[in-house]
Design a protein around this motif. Structure first.
Motif, PDB file in Angstrom:
ATOM      1  N   TRP A 218       0.830  -1.201   0.000  1.00 57.25           N
ATOM      2  CA  TRP A 218       0.000   0.000   0.000  1.00 57.25           C
ATOM      3  C   TRP A 218       0.868   1.256   0.000  1.00 57.25           C
ATOM      4  O   TRP A 218       0.649   2.198  -0.775  1.00 57.25           O
ATOM      5  N   GLN A 219       1.885   1.272   0.852  1.00 52.51           N
ATOM      6  CA  GLN A 219       2.778   2.425   0.925  1.00 52.51           C
ATOM      7  C   GLN A 219       3.530   2.629  -0.387  1.00 52.51           C
ATOM      8  O   GLN A 219       3.685   3.767  -0.858  1.00 52.51           O
ATOM      9  N   GLU A 220       3.991   1.539  -0.998  1.00 52.56           N
ATOM     10  CA  GLU A 220       4.737   1.650  -2.254  1.00 52.56           C
ATOM     11  C   GLU A 220       3.854   2.165  -3.386  1.00 52.56           C
ATOM     12  O   GLU A 220       4.281   3.005  -4.194  1.00 52.56           O
ATOM     13  N   LEU A 221       2.630   1.679  -3.456  1.00 50.40           N
ATOM     14  CA  LEU A 221       1.727   2.133  -4.506  1.00 50.40           C
ATOM     15  C   LEU A 221       1.382   3.612  -4.343  1.00 50.40           C
ATOM     16  O   LEU A 221       1.386   4.371  -5.323  1.00 50.40           O
ATOM     17  N   LEU A 222       1.106   4.034  -3.128  1.00 52.29           N
ATOM     18  CA  LEU A 222       0.785   5.444  -2.904  1.00 52.29           C
ATOM     19  C   LEU A 222       1.991   6.336  -3.173  1.00 52.29           C
ATOM     20  O   LEU A 222       1.839   7.460  -3.673  1.00 52.29           O
ATOM     21  N   ALA A 223       3.183   5.838  -2.871  1.00 52.00           N
ATOM     22  CA  ALA A 223       4.387   6.629  -3.148  1.00 52.00           C
ATOM     23  C   ALA A 223       4.556   6.844  -4.647  1.00 52.00           C
ATOM     24  O   ALA A 223       5.041   7.909  -5.078  1.00 52.00           O
ATOM     25  N   LEU A 224       4.171   5.875  -5.453  1.00 54.57           N
ATOM     26  CA  LEU A 224       4.304   6.002  -6.901  1.00 54.57           C
ATOM     27  C   LEU A 224       3.460   7.141  -7.456  1.00 54.57           C
ATOM     28  O   LEU A 224       3.789   7.716  -8.500  1.00 54.57           O
ATOM     29  N   ILE A 225       2.359   7.455  -6.794  1.00 52.05           N
ATOM     30  CA  ILE A 225       1.480   8.529  -7.274  1.00 52.05           C
ATOM     31  C   ILE A 225       1.577   9.768  -6.378  1.00 52.05           C
ATOM     32  O   ILE A 225       0.725  10.651  -6.437  1.00 52.05           O
ATOM     33  N   GLU A 226       2.632   9.802  -5.531  1.00 48.85           N
ATOM     34  CA  GLU A 226       2.887  10.943  -4.650  1.00 48.85           C
ATOM     35  C   GLU A 226       1.683  11.242  -3.754  1.00 48.85           C
ATOM     36  O   GLU A 226       1.289  12.388  -3.559  1.00 48.85           O
ATOM     37  N   ALA A 227       1.096  10.182  -3.221  1.00 49.79           N
ATOM     38  CA  ALA A 227      -0.056  10.320  -2.318  1.00 49.79           C
ATOM     39  C   ALA A 227       0.269   9.715  -0.956  1.00 49.79           C
ATOM     40  O   ALA A 227      -0.583   9.095  -0.323  1.00 49.79           O
ATOM     41  N   GLU A 228       1.514   9.896  -0.510  1.00 44.41           N
ATOM     42  CA  GLU A 228       1.927   9.315   0.773  1.00 44.41           C
ATOM     43  C   GLU A 228       1.077   9.811   1.933  1.00 44.41           C
ATOM     44  O   GLU A 228       0.961   9.135   2.961  1.00 44.41           O
ATOM     45  N   MET A 229       0.508  11.012   1.793  1.00 47.40           N
ATOM     46  CA  MET A 229      -0.311  11.566   2.876  1.00 47.40           C
ATOM     47  C   MET A 229      -1.554  10.732   3.169  1.00 47.40           C
ATOM     48  O   MET A 229      -2.173  10.865   4.215  1.00 47.40           O
ATOM     49  N   VAL A 230      -1.889   9.814   2.254  1.00 45.68           N
ATOM     50  CA  VAL A 230      -3.080   8.981   2.423  1.00 45.68           C
ATOM     51  C   VAL A 230      -2.750   7.667   3.125  1.00 45.68           C
ATOM     52  O   VAL A 230      -3.644   6.942   3.552  1.00 45.68           O
TER      53      VAL A 230
END
Length: 244
Positions: A218-230
């Protein structure tokens, strides 16, 4: 004049008029503004809209305070793929049911957006968080392999006036054939089949929130779209459809 209220227990009649065109800027979302939308070049699907834009009136603070946090959890680059006829799309919505009167989700053919595959009105869950929209498993809603579609996720804030949405997200989706290799990619948390992988990981985390592997995916996927805040935001479930 205030917008009419929609009750869950009452069937809602959906207009079949086409949605207004939206700008194709990858980082810009326009709401309540009608703009002509040029066709993309050959073999280039339209870019995804992943950020909301303006259009909120100053006297309507319910949505305006956090509108910059509203996200479609998708990459900017196309194509963004699914291997299912009835995909799930995830959003981070910083508003709860008390702040948004209702929302609308539409799925249209690209580039001929006069052809609508699916449209529904919905209510948000009570609390802010990660929400999902899944295309109902009805044959007329099924995505065709190879076809590009454009979806719109639109919110009408509590206390808003007029008929135009206050916030709009939009993106593209293309269905590809389901193969054993793509199934393995989805199970492994690969971003190649984005919509299915993200939904798979999100479903897994809701069932097993302490699973370290799923948390890492989950963290890796969100990092790919620059949505780490989620990353640490709660999963609050699917939107509540008003016309199902």
């Amino acid at each position: 004049m205030m917008r009419p209220k929609f009750l869950v227990a009452i069937a809602v009649v959906i207009s079949l008029s086409p949605l207004p065109g939206l700008s194709d800027s990858a980082y810009t979302q326009l709401s309540a503004v009608e703009i002509s939308q040029p066709p993309p070049p050959p073999n280039a699907p339209p870019p995804n809209g992943t950020r909301p834009g303006g259009g909120l009136e100053p006297e309507n603070p319910a949505c305006s305070a956090l509108n910059d946090d509203l996200h479609a959890l998708i990459p900017i680059e196309n194509p963004v793929l699914t291997a299912t006829a009835y995909p799930t799309i995830l959003f981070y919505v910083p508003f709860g049911a008390q702040e948004v009167e209702y929302g609308e989700f539409s799925l249209l053919l690209w580039p001929n957006e006069d052809v609508r595959l699916y449209k529904t009105r919905f209510l948000l869950p009570e609390s802010p968080g990660v929400v999902s929209v899944t295309i109902p498993e009805i044959p007329t809603n099924a995505l065709a392999e190879g076809q590009i579609y454009r979806w719109y996720f639109q919110l009408y804030c509590e206390g808003g006036e007029g008929t135009q949405p206050d916030l709009t997200l939009h993106g593209a989706i293309q269905r590809v054939a389901s193969t054993p290799q793509r199934s393995e990619q989805i199970q492994a948390g690969s971003p190649d089949i984005w919509y299915d992988t993200l939904a798979h990981v999100a479903d897994g985390l809701q069932a097993s929130p302490q699973d370290n592997q799923l948390q890492a995916q989950w963290q890796e996927l969100l990092a790919l779209i620059e949505a780490e805040m989620v990353t640490d935001e709660a999963f609050v479930g699917p939107v509540l459809l008003l016309d199902e």
